[in-house]
Design an enzyme around this catalytic site. Structure first.
Site, PDB file in Angstrom:
ATOM      1  N   HIS A 287       0.877  -1.182   0.000  1.00 25.96           N
ATOM      2  CA  HIS A 287       0.000   0.000   0.000  1.00 25.96           C
ATOM      3  C   HIS A 287       0.900   1.213   0.000  1.00 25.96           C
ATOM      4  O   HIS A 287       1.855   1.289   0.789  1.00 25.96           O
ATOM      5  CB  HIS A 287      -0.893  -0.009   1.249  1.00 25.96           C
ATOM      6  N   GLU A 300      -6.795   5.201   1.232  1.00 26.42           N
ATOM      7  CA  GLU A 300      -6.786   5.718  -0.126  1.00 26.42           C
ATOM      8  C   GLU A 300      -7.878   6.768  -0.328  1.00 26.42           C
ATOM      9  O   GLU A 300      -7.808   7.592  -1.240  1.00 26.42           O
ATOM     10  CB  GLU A 300      -7.076   4.512  -1.033  1.00 26.42           C
ATOM     11  N   ARG A 303      -6.795  10.378  -0.772  1.00 25.91           N
ATOM     12  CA  ARG A 303      -6.480  10.776  -2.153  1.00 25.91           C
ATOM     13  C   ARG A 303      -7.758  10.822  -2.987  1.00 25.91           C
ATOM     14  O   ARG A 303      -7.960  11.729  -3.791  1.00 25.91           O
ATOM     15  CB  ARG A 303      -5.478   9.798  -2.778  1.00 25.91           C
ATOM     16  N   ARG A 324      -2.395   0.694  -6.752  1.00 30.14           N
ATOM     17  CA  ARG A 324      -1.446   0.724  -5.632  1.00 30.14           C
ATOM     18  C   ARG A 324      -0.028   0.342  -6.034  1.00 30.14           C
ATOM     19  O   ARG A 324       0.942   0.899  -5.511  1.00 30.14           O
ATOM     20  CB  ARG A 324      -1.932  -0.221  -4.538  1.00 30.14           C
ATOM     21  N   HIS A 426       0.626  -4.964   2.233  1.00 27.99           N
ATOM     22  CA  HIS A 426      -0.766  -4.651   2.564  1.00 27.99           C
ATOM     23  C   HIS A 426      -1.726  -5.808   2.315  1.00 27.99           C
ATOM     24  O   HIS A 426      -2.539  -6.134   3.169  1.00 27.99           O
ATOM     25  CB  HIS A 426      -1.199  -3.440   1.748  1.00 27.99           C
ATOM     26  N   HIS A 427      -1.631  -6.429   1.145  1.00 31.62           N
ATOM     27  CA  HIS A 427      -2.623  -7.472   0.816  1.00 31.62           C
ATOM     28  C   HIS A 427      -1.931  -8.631   0.114  1.00 31.62           C
ATOM     29  O   HIS A 427      -1.106  -8.427  -0.767  1.00 31.62           O
ATOM     30  CB  HIS A 427      -3.696  -6.889  -0.114  1.00 31.62           C
ATOM     31  N   ARG A 466      -4.806  -5.803  -6.070  1.00 29.76           N
ATOM     32  CA  ARG A 466      -6.190  -5.622  -5.608  1.00 29.76           C
ATOM     33  C   ARG A 466      -6.567  -4.139  -5.627  1.00 29.76           C
ATOM     34  O   ARG A 466      -5.798  -3.300  -5.177  1.00 29.76           O
ATOM     35  CB  ARG A 466      -6.358  -6.145  -4.176  1.00 29.76           C
TER      36      ARG A 466
HETATM   37  C1  LIG Z   1      -5.045  -1.179   7.346  1.00 30.89           C
HETATM   38  C2  LIG Z   1      -5.945  -1.856   6.348  1.00 30.89           C
HETATM   39  C3  LIG Z   1      -6.939  -1.137   5.699  1.00 30.89           C
HETATM   40  C4  LIG Z   1      -7.762  -1.754   4.754  1.00 30.89           C
HETATM   41  N1  LIG Z   1      -8.758  -1.031   4.130  1.00 30.89           N
HETATM   42  C5  LIG Z   1      -9.578  -1.645   3.263  1.00 30.89           C
HETATM   43  C6  LIG Z   1     -10.680  -0.954   2.662  1.00 30.89           C
HETATM   44  O1  LIG Z   1     -10.943   0.198   2.974  1.00 30.89           O
HETATM   45  N2  LIG Z   1     -11.442  -1.614   1.762  1.00 30.89           N
HETATM   46  C7  LIG Z   1     -11.200  -2.913   1.405  1.00 30.89           C
HETATM   47  O2  LIG Z   1     -11.924  -3.458   0.585  1.00 30.89           O
HETATM   48  N3  LIG Z   1     -10.188  -3.603   1.991  1.00 30.89           N
HETATM   49  C8  LIG Z   1      -9.386  -3.013   2.901  1.00 30.89           C
HETATM   50  N4  LIG Z   1      -8.375  -3.715   3.493  1.00 30.89           N
HETATM   51  C9  LIG Z   1      -8.256  -5.149   3.213  1.00 30.89           C
HETATM   52  C10 LIG Z   1      -9.309  -5.914   3.992  1.00 30.89           C
HETATM   53  O3  LIG Z   1      -9.509  -5.301   5.251  1.00 30.89           O
HETATM   54  C11 LIG Z   1      -8.918  -7.376   4.208  1.00 30.89           C
HETATM   55  O4  LIG Z   1      -8.479  -7.955   3.022  1.00 30.89           O
HETATM   56  C12 LIG Z   1     -10.123  -8.155   4.690  1.00 30.89           C
HETATM   57  O5  LIG Z   1     -10.717  -7.489   5.773  1.00 30.89           O
HETATM   58  C13 LIG Z   1      -9.770  -9.585   5.073  1.00 30.89           C
HETATM   59  O6  LIG Z   1     -10.910 -10.154   5.658  1.00 30.89           O
HETATM   60  P1  LIG Z   1     -10.885 -11.679   6.094  1.00 30.89           P
HETATM   61  O7  LIG Z   1     -12.172 -11.931   6.788  1.00 30.89           O
HETATM   62  O8  LIG Z   1     -10.512 -12.529   4.956  1.00 30.89           O
HETATM   63  O9  LIG Z   1      -9.676 -11.754   7.123  1.00 30.89           O
HETATM   64  P2  LIG Z   1      -9.445 -10.986   8.492  1.00 30.89           P
HETATM   65  O10 LIG Z   1     -10.373  -9.841   8.648  1.00 30.89           O
HETATM   66  O11 LIG Z   1      -8.002 -10.717   8.611  1.00 30.89           O
HETATM   67  O12 LIG Z   1      -9.887 -12.076   9.572  1.00 30.89           O
HETATM   68  C14 LIG Z   1      -9.199 -13.293   9.711  1.00 30.89           C
HETATM   69  C15 LIG Z   1      -9.282 -13.722  11.162  1.00 30.89           C
HETATM   70  O13 LIG Z   1      -8.808 -15.060  11.295  1.00 30.89           O
HETATM   71  C16 LIG Z   1      -8.060 -15.153  12.497  1.00 30.89           C
HETATM   72  N5  LIG Z   1      -7.162 -16.298  12.417  1.00 30.89           N
HETATM   73  C17 LIG Z   1      -6.067 -16.455  11.644  1.00 30.89           C
HETATM   74  N6  LIG Z   1      -5.513 -17.655  11.842  1.00 30.89           N
HETATM   75  C18 LIG Z   1      -6.269 -18.281  12.768  1.00 30.89           C
HETATM   76  C19 LIG Z   1      -6.190 -19.550  13.411  1.00 30.89           C
HETATM   77  N7  LIG Z   1      -5.203 -20.425  13.153  1.00 30.89           N
HETATM   78  N8  LIG Z   1      -7.140 -19.868  14.330  1.00 30.89           N
HETATM   79  C20 LIG Z   1      -8.122 -18.996  14.656  1.00 30.89           C
HETATM   80  N9  LIG Z   1      -8.231 -17.771  14.080  1.00 30.89           N
HETATM   81  C21 LIG Z   1      -7.318 -17.431  13.149  1.00 30.89           C
HETATM   82  C22 LIG Z   1      -7.327 -13.827  12.555  1.00 30.89           C
HETATM   83  O14 LIG Z   1      -6.851 -13.544  13.848  1.00 30.89           O
HETATM   84  C23 LIG Z   1      -8.408 -12.863  12.068  1.00 30.89           C
HETATM   85  O15 LIG Z   1      -9.165 -12.354  13.127  1.00 30.89           O
HETATM   86  C24 LIG Z   1      -7.562  -3.112   4.445  1.00 30.89           C
HETATM   87  C25 LIG Z   1      -6.582  -3.848   5.111  1.00 30.89           C
HETATM   88  C26 LIG Z   1      -5.777  -3.237   6.069  1.00 30.89           C
HETATM   89  C27 LIG Z   1      -4.718  -4.043   6.760  1.00 30.89           C
END
Ligand SMILES: Cc1cc2nc3c(=O)[nH]c(=O)nc-3n(C[C@H](O)[C@H](O)[C@H](O)COP(=O)(O)OP(=O)(O)OC[C@H]3O[C@@H](n4cnc5c(N)ncnc54)[C@H](O)[C@@H]3O)c2cc1C
Length: 491
Positions: A287, A300, A303, A324, A426-427, A466
């Site tokens: 990012h 983002e 911007r 990005r 970031h991703h 992404r």
């Molecule tokens: C700072 C930041 C800003 C972002 N902003 C945006 C945005 O504005 N718009 C957008 O579209 N995307 C954004 N993204 C990307 C997006 O947030 C993530 O890609 C998305 O939220 C991932 O969701 P998920 O449910 O797949 O995983 P996560 O939300 O990461 O959840 C996964 C969960 O699994 C748990 N876990 C992992 N391993 C284990 C295990 N072995 N046992 C039990 N639990 C476990 C973790 O602790 C976590 O809580 C951003 C990312 C970041 C880091």
């Protein structure tokens, strides 16, 4: 006599205190071990059984759990951290969807086809088009579903690489991820879904060609099994696992990360151990606007709402709302491999998320452009000229230098603000290979019976890059699909 009286009273006080302590402990244990659905549980060591185990409480896991529960299945979610939400909690900018009721109300004409085209182009056409189509066709429904269960997604803006305003977020441009997690978590509690915090899944049980549950560890290291008919892997990406990042993409050695500490790729390790296939693991995104000192990501949307990037000569060097990968490279080519995100009071007023950056002390501020340049120790004359030119481009609706396609407002209202930024991991776009029903595929391309995956743990949706706002669309759309498919496959 007085001595024995004293002894008796000490004994009585001790008994009283112990009974109070035991009472408290018992009560705590009862509450924590209670089968009361929706309660956060801890210290459970006995083996369990349920219909569906979901690993992870990010947006993908909670959406999957809600759909499985809606299909009248019993669900247990395990979460290794002490709080729910994962990286989803950190998302600030928005959730991309085309053709929503919100866009219609705001007079924005958009279509899933345009969203599809932008996503494929942004991902350098490396994306799996079938998965992208599922995401772009169902993103509007995901927004309506979230609104239906209590979310506020009434503000719509634009993030990098989008040809239209389609990033949905709460009123005033408030951070989207924490809001979505709050709504999903509240609904999970209401629906009586059990969430085991501080509980790490360590293994997926697989026998007779079928998934049979998981092995998990509580925070004291006690191992236990949860037997189930289905396991949904929603563990997120591996952006916080620098060894894994470097294993798949050596050029990223030494980079910081925007990710929460739980983003360590556990789902990938567990699912590949039972034969799951992987795709595009080397595709890892940086990012561009992360604060170098503390790894805090500036959304983002700043911007998108009009901020520009300037270098130490006080000059722009890129279309700030490009993808990005391109903007990250642009910044790395500048002196000190960082740049300044520059905006004014008008942009701050347009996006609530900025207040937090100011409160956190991330901004350098000036009552005039010259004052700010002085505080940043950069060329003030150049900066004033840069801003004058940029404002002319806004009026002319044409960026003659960098062809920025969208310039929503001029930069002209004091105060002026700057944040030093540079790229960080970031991703992780690569991950488990799934089909359009969120079934995890093995190396022969066949579904692994009882295994589903959704969210950042999955590969192929975002290809080589992404787009901002597409991860949240991805996790809600495919989270819901994973939950629904797990139910269908059981019937
Ligand atoms: C700072 C930041 C800003 C972002 N902003 C945006 C945005 O504005 N718009 C957008 O579209 N995307 C954004 N993204 C990307 C997006 O947030 C993530 O890609 C998305 O939220 C991932 O969701 P998920 O449910 O797949 O995983 P996560 O939300 O990461 O959840 C996964 C969960 O699994 C748990 N876990 C992992 N391993 C284990 C295990 N072995 N046992 C039990 N639990 C476990 C973790 O602790 C976590 O809580 C951003 C990312 C970041 C880091």
């Amino acid at each position: 006599m007085r001595k024995s009286k004293k002894l008796i009273s000490i004994l009585l006080v001790t008994i009283l205190i112990s009974s109070l302590v035991i009472g408290c402990t018992k009560k705590d244990t009862k509450d924590k071990d209670s089968e009361d659905t929706g309660k956060l549980s801890e210290n459970i060591v006995e083996d369990r059984s349920t219909d569906v185990v979901v690993i992870g409480t990010g947006g993908a896991g909670l959406a999957a759990a809600l759909e499985a529960k809606n299909g009248e299945k019993d669900v247990i979610i395990v979460e290794k951290m002490s709080i729910v939400g994962g990286n989803t909690l950190r998302a600030t900018g928005g959730l991309n969807a085309a053709g929503t009721s919100v866009q219609k109300e705001l007079g924005i004409e958009d279509s899933p086809e345009k969203h599809f085209e932008d996503t494929m182009k942004g991902g350098h056409e490396k994306n799996d088009p079938e998965l992208v189509k599922i995401m772009t066709d169902n993103a509007a429904d995901a927004v309506e579903w979230l609104i239906g269960i209590g979310a506020d997604l009434s503000d719509v803006g634009r993030l990098g690489g989008a040809s239209n305003d389609r990033a949905h977020r709460p009123t005033g441009g408030a951070p989207v991820g924490s809001h979505i997690i709050k709504v999903l978590h509240e609904n999970a509690e209401k629906e009586g879904i059990e969430i085991l915090l501080d509980t790490t899944a360590t293994e997926i049980l697989y026998e007779d060609n079928k998934v049979k549950g998981i092995v998990a560890k509580d925070k004291d290291g006690n191992e236990f099994k949860i037997e189930s008919k289905a396991v949904i892997v929603a563990t997120g990406g591996f952006g916080a696992n620098s060894d894994m990042v470097v294993e798949y993409n050596e050029s990223l050695k030494g980079f910081g990360t925007t990710n929460h500490p739980g983003a360590t790729g556990d789902g990938i390790t567990m699912a590949t151990a039972i034969g799951a296939d992987l795709v595009q693991m080397e595709e890892i995104q940086t990012h561009p606007t992360v604060v170098p000192d503390n790894g805090f990501m500036i959304t983002e949307a700043v911007r998108g709402n009009g901020a520009i990037l300037i270098n130490r000569e006080g000059k722009r060097f890129i279309n700030e709302i490009g993808t990005r990968d391109v903007v990250s490279e642009g910044i790395l080519a500048q002196e000190k491999q960082t740049a300044f995100l520059f905006f004014d009071e008008g942009i701050r007023e347009s996006l609530k998320a900025i207040d937090k950056y100011v409160d956190m002390g991330l901004t350098t501020e000036g009552e005039s452009i010259e004052e700010l340049a002085k505080a940043l120790d950069i060329n003030g004359e150049n900066l004033a000229e840069t801003v004058k030119l940029y404002n002319e481009y806004v009026d002319a609706k044409e960026d003659k230098e960098f062809s920025r396609p969208d310039m929503p407002r001029k930069i002209e209202k004091a105060k002026y603000y700057a944040i030093e930024v540079g790229p960080a991991i970031h991703h992780t776009m690569g991950g488990l290979k799934i089909n359009t029903k969120a079934q995890v595929l093995n190396k022969e391309g066949n579904p692994i019976s009882g295994l589903y995956a959704a969210g950042e743990v999955v590969g192929g949706v975002h290809g080589g890059n992404r787009l901002g706002g597409n991860a949240l669309a991805d996790i809600i759309v495919f989270g819901r699909i994973a939950g629904n498919t797990s139910v269908e496959d059981m019937e």
